[in-house]
Design a protein around this motif. Structure first.
Motif, short mmCIF file in Angstrom:
data_model
loop_
_atom_site.label_atom_id
_atom_site.label_comp_id
_atom_site.label_asym_id
_atom_site.label_seq_id
_atom_site.Cartn_x
_atom_site.Cartn_y
_atom_site.Cartn_z
N LYS A 46 19.83 -35.45 -41.29
CA LYS A 46 20.86 -35.48 -42.32
C LYS A 46 22.19 -35.82 -41.65
O LYS A 46 22.37 -35.53 -40.45
CB LYS A 46 20.97 -34.12 -43.02
CG LYS A 46 19.73 -33.72 -43.82
CD LYS A 46 19.47 -34.71 -44.94
CE LYS A 46 18.28 -34.28 -45.78
NZ LYS A 46 18.50 -33.19 -46.68
N ARG A 93 12.57 -39.13 -47.14
CA ARG A 93 11.99 -38.79 -45.84
C ARG A 93 10.55 -39.26 -45.68
O ARG A 93 10.21 -39.86 -44.66
CB ARG A 93 12.11 -37.27 -45.61
CG ARG A 93 13.57 -36.86 -45.41
CD ARG A 93 13.76 -35.35 -45.37
NE ARG A 93 13.46 -34.70 -46.63
CZ ARG A 93 13.83 -33.48 -46.94
NH1 ARG A 93 14.52 -32.74 -46.07
NH2 ARG A 93 13.54 -32.96 -48.11
N TYR A 109 13.60 -30.12 -43.25
CA TYR A 109 12.46 -30.72 -43.98
C TYR A 109 11.36 -29.67 -44.13
O TYR A 109 10.62 -29.39 -43.18
CB TYR A 109 11.98 -31.89 -43.14
CG TYR A 109 11.09 -32.92 -43.79
CD1 TYR A 109 10.89 -32.96 -45.15
CD2 TYR A 109 10.48 -33.88 -43.00
CE1 TYR A 109 10.08 -33.94 -45.71
CE2 TYR A 109 9.67 -34.87 -43.55
CZ TYR A 109 9.48 -34.89 -44.91
OH TYR A 109 8.69 -35.86 -45.46
N ARG A 115 3.88 -32.75 -49.59
CA ARG A 115 4.36 -33.72 -48.59
C ARG A 115 3.29 -34.06 -47.57
O ARG A 115 3.26 -35.17 -47.04
CB ARG A 115 5.62 -33.18 -47.91
CG ARG A 115 6.81 -33.15 -48.86
CD ARG A 115 8.02 -32.46 -48.26
NE ARG A 115 9.12 -32.48 -49.23
CZ ARG A 115 10.18 -31.70 -49.16
NH1 ARG A 115 10.29 -30.82 -48.16
NH2 ARG A 115 11.13 -31.78 -50.08
N SER A 159 14.02 -32.72 -53.26
CA SER A 159 14.05 -31.50 -52.43
C SER A 159 13.18 -30.41 -53.04
O SER A 159 12.94 -30.41 -54.26
CB SER A 159 15.49 -30.99 -52.29
OG SER A 159 15.94 -30.42 -53.51
N THR A 160 12.74 -29.48 -52.21
CA THR A 160 11.96 -28.36 -52.74
C THR A 160 12.80 -27.44 -53.62
O THR A 160 12.28 -26.95 -54.63
CB THR A 160 11.27 -27.56 -51.61
OG1 THR A 160 12.23 -27.27 -50.60
CG2 THR A 160 10.14 -28.35 -50.99
N TYR A 181 23.62 -32.99 -50.58
CA TYR A 181 24.23 -31.69 -50.88
C TYR A 181 25.74 -31.76 -50.81
O TYR A 181 26.44 -31.04 -51.53
CB TYR A 181 23.68 -30.60 -49.94
CG TYR A 181 22.21 -30.39 -50.18
CD1 TYR A 181 21.75 -29.83 -51.36
CD2 TYR A 181 21.26 -30.81 -49.25
CE1 TYR A 181 20.39 -29.67 -51.62
CE2 TYR A 181 19.91 -30.66 -49.48
CZ TYR A 181 19.49 -30.09 -50.67
OH TYR A 181 18.14 -29.95 -50.91
N TYR A 226 10.79 -25.16 -41.90
CA TYR A 226 11.23 -26.48 -41.45
C TYR A 226 10.27 -27.07 -40.41
O TYR A 226 10.04 -26.48 -39.36
CB TYR A 226 12.63 -26.42 -40.80
CG TYR A 226 13.76 -26.15 -41.77
CD1 TYR A 226 13.56 -26.06 -43.15
CD2 TYR A 226 15.06 -25.98 -41.30
CE1 TYR A 226 14.61 -25.82 -44.02
CE2 TYR A 226 16.11 -25.75 -42.16
CZ TYR A 226 15.88 -25.66 -43.51
OH TYR A 226 16.92 -25.43 -44.37
N1 GLU Z 1 14.24 -27.63 -47.12
C1 GLU Z 1 14.32 -28.21 -48.43
C2 GLU Z 1 13.55 -29.51 -48.51
O1 GLU Z 1 12.94 -29.91 -47.57
C3 GLU Z 1 15.74 -28.41 -48.88
C4 GLU Z 1 16.66 -29.06 -47.90
C5 GLU Z 1 16.68 -30.54 -47.99
O2 GLU Z 1 16.61 -31.09 -49.10
O3 GLU Z 1 16.81 -31.15 -46.94
O4 GLU Z 1 13.47 -30.16 -49.51
#
Ligand code: GLU
Length: 278
Positions: A46, A93, A109, A115, A159-160, A181, A226
């Motif tokens: 990011k 991603r 991530y 995913r 995003s989650t 964000y 992550y």
């Molecule tokens: N960890 C969450 C995701 O992978 C939210 C953070 C993000 O969007 O990077 O979606």
């Protein structure tokens, strides 16, 4: 004579174009280990998340994800100056990995089964949890259950946290999805939305950027593990990156990296996770 030369140049340009596409434009997924043995890596991070993945005004990169990426690259034999960072917004991603535009992704991530249908993950190297960011003078939003009466909530597409809101809280709240964000945080600051939701560690970075103006509220209400995203099926890269994460935790570099990056936000150092060699 002149014509011949322009034909030769034309062929040269075509040859360059062929080489460029073989190196992963809209092409096949890359092998991180092959790239590393060729001496360089392209890593997705990011660019706008302070403490985690941030492109600084001078063009340098900082954050915990950046430190994890550098440590992993070093273990794969690649020096930091041979890493090219590439911005990897949440929704892009998987595609960046699948198209071979990056060797791996270290960009807050979360490892999820959905995913895993298109990419694989080393890690986890950190466990965060979804939370809420509001203006400091807001008293009525205290957790996800208080997101009622059509409150405006911002999160990021792909995003989650956005998915969790759609799955669990959609009947109460108006979700607005942006690409980043930092765009959500601007919407919160100028009053266009009432709250921002994503992982607590990300929100802590923004709250620290605007002290006295923004605050994180409530307890984390999900678990976000992550991982480092790699090409699907690249078991050898995943295994070597898992080894690197283990070493980073064991030799104290993980804690040091955390303190030097996320630490400034006041987010408490958690116990490190155990990698999942699925
Ligand atoms: N960890 C969450 C995701 O992978 C939210 C953070 C993000 O969007 O990077 O979606």
């Amino acid at each position: 004579m002149k014509i011949n030369r322009s034909i030769r140049m034309g062929i040269g340009v075509m040859a360059i174009a062929v080489v460029a596409s073989a190196c992963g434009g809209a092409g096949e997924q890359r092998s991180a280990l092959q790239s590393a043995s060729d001496g360089s890596l392209v890593v997705g991070i990011k660019y706008d998340q302070p403490g985690l993945g941030l492109r600084n005004p001078d063009g340098s990169f900082s954050g915990f994800d950046v430190e994890v990426a550098k440590y992993v690259a070093d273990k794969l034999g690649v020096a930091p100056e041979n890493i090219t960072f590439k911005e990897s917004p949440s929704a892009q991603r998987e595609t960046l990995i699948e198209n071979g535009e990056v060797d791996f992704v270290a960009a807050t991530y979360s490892i999820t089964d959905a995913r895993k249908e298109s990419v694989d993950f080393a890690g986890p190297y950190f466990v965060a949890g979804q939370s809420l960011l509001v203006k400091s003078d807001n008293a009525d939003i205290t957790g996800p259950e208080s997101l009622n009466d059509g409150k405006k909530l911002c999160s990021v597409s792909g995003s989650t946290p956005a998915q969790t809101v759609k799955d669990k809280y959609a009947h109460d709240v108006q979700l607005q999805e942006f690409d980043t964000y930092s765009a959500c945080v601007e919407a919160l600051r100028n009053g266009a939305v009432d709250a921002v939701t994503t992982d607590d560690i990300i929100l802590a970075g923004y709250a620290a950027q605007y002290p006295g103006e923004l605050k994180v509220v409530g307890e984390p209400f999900t678990e976000e593990r992550y991982g480092i995203g790699v090409a699907k099926g690249d078991a050898e890269a995943r295994s070597q990156i898992n080894d690197a994460i283990d070493e980073m935790i064991a030799d104290g570099s993980w804690e040091r990296a955390f303190n030097d990056t996320v630490g400034a936000s006041g987010y408490q150092l958690p116990t490190p996770p155990t990698v999942d060699r699925y």
